[in-house]
Motif scaffolding. Structure first.
Motif, PDB file in Angstrom:
ATOM      1  N   SER A 109       0.836  -1.202   0.034  1.00  0.00           N
ATOM      2  CA  SER A 109       0.327  -0.007   0.387  1.00  0.00           C
ATOM      3  C   SER A 109       0.552   1.370   0.076  1.00  0.00           C
ATOM      4  O   SER A 109       0.297   2.213  -0.661  1.00  0.00           O
ATOM      5  CB  SER A 109      -0.799  -0.343   1.590  1.00  0.00           C
ATOM      6  N   ALA A 136      -8.884  -3.857  -3.713  1.00  0.00           N
ATOM      7  CA  ALA A 136      -8.298  -2.403  -3.399  1.00  0.00           C
ATOM      8  C   ALA A 136      -8.205  -1.809  -2.799  1.00  0.00           C
ATOM      9  O   ALA A 136      -8.210  -1.630  -1.062  1.00  0.00           O
ATOM     10  CB  ALA A 136      -8.345  -1.757  -4.457  1.00  0.00           C
ATOM     11  N   PHE A 141      -4.875   0.112  -1.793  1.00  0.00           N
ATOM     12  CA  PHE A 141      -3.942   0.582  -3.307  1.00  0.00           C
ATOM     13  C   PHE A 141      -5.004   1.399  -4.386  1.00  0.00           C
ATOM     14  O   PHE A 141      -6.392   1.372  -4.389  1.00  0.00           O
ATOM     15  CB  PHE A 141      -4.605  -1.247  -4.217  1.00  0.00           C
ATOM     16  N   TRP A 143      -5.653   2.268  -6.832  1.00  0.00           N
ATOM     17  CA  TRP A 143      -5.294   3.002  -8.573  1.00  0.00           C
ATOM     18  C   TRP A 143      -6.147   4.020  -9.158  1.00  0.00           C
ATOM     19  O   TRP A 143      -6.848   4.000  -8.562  1.00  0.00           O
ATOM     20  CB  TRP A 143      -6.337   1.101  -9.193  1.00  0.00           C
ATOM     21  N   ILE A 146      -8.603  -0.083 -13.375  1.00  0.00           N
ATOM     22  CA  ILE A 146      -8.938  -1.449 -13.154  1.00  0.00           C
ATOM     23  C   ILE A 146      -8.893  -2.192 -14.757  1.00  0.00           C
ATOM     24  O   ILE A 146      -9.820  -2.084 -15.498  1.00  0.00           O
ATOM     25  CB  ILE A 146     -10.202  -2.552 -12.142  1.00  0.00           C
TER      26      ILE A 146
END
Length: 237
Positions: A109, A136, A141, A143, A146
């Motif tokens: 993380s 996530a 996470f 992002w 995806i």
């Protein structure tokens, strides 16, 4: 090295410790029902079904389906192999979603948050989108998108999975770096024209049973995501 504009990541094994979590989830689901078994062996057996199941899709023998469906098919096989056919449907459904409840390796993380200001970040996993979202949210996470198998409608190491990730970001393959703990994944990404970074996860399959070093040529080798960020420096913008 040319400037890298996006980093895409393998997830199972590279970012999350699937083996420990699946063993824990299996123990929690089955032990209260009076079932005694080797939970780590169960996790290994379930994972052993992973590549053969995806090969059915890659080879065109069955249509593309989400990894959750393949995991469920594989779970039924493994329960039968362990003599656990009596496990009920509710428990099977709960246990199948254990893959949505995996825990990240300790460096992940913070490492992703260090990288995020400099590059677009996305998973490039064989896991389906809902699975990636749940991981996530569980593990923080950060992002930007995806990506991976469900977007490409195929499974790694097919080139389309890597190339569709680059295309989603409107980038050339050589502007994207694939990050993984598995040499075979990185070899396939490099063949598709991506840059590659190896992250050592020596304990993925048990103590000392993961990859400590890449067995193929890569652009960067790192022991953690923080170390990857240090090595990329100004290459990642």
């Amino acid at each position: 090295m040319q400037q890298i504009k996006a980093l895409i990541f393998d997830v199972f094994g590279t970012l999350v410790d699937w083996r420990t979590a699946i063993a824990r989830e299996a123990e929690q689901a089955l032990a209260p029902r009076g079932i005694t078994f080797d939970a780590l062996a169960f996790a290994d057996a379930w994972r052993d079904q992973y590549q053969p199941a995806m090969e059915e899709v890659r080879a065109g023998r069955i249509p593309f389906c989400k990894l959750d469906r393949l995991h469920r098919r594989n779970l039924d096989v493994v329960l039968a192999d362990f003599g656990l056919d009596r496990v009920d449907e509710t428990t099977r459904q709960h246990l199948n979603l254990a893959w949505h409840r995996l825990d990240a390796w300790p460096d992940v993380s913070a490492g992703l948050h260090t990288l995020k200001p400099h590059c677009r970040l996305a998973p490039c996993s064989n896991g389906n989108i809902s699975l990636m979202v749940d991981l996530a949210r569980r593990n923080d996470f950060p992002w930007d998108a995806i990506l991976g198998a469900e977007v490409a409608r195929d499974y790694k190491p097919k080139p389309t999975v890597y190339l569709s990730a680059a295309d989603a970001f409107d980038l050339r393959p050589d502007e994207v770096m694939m990050v993984a703990a598995h040499s075979s994944d990185l070899a396939a990404a490099a063949e598709a024209g991506l840059r590659t970074a190896f992250i050592a996860r020596p304990d993925e399959f048990g103590p000392g049973l993961g990859e400590s070093a890449a067995t193929v040529a890569v652009d960067v080798s790192a022991g953690s995501l923080a170390n990857l960020a240090q090595q990329l420096g100004t290459a990642c913008v």
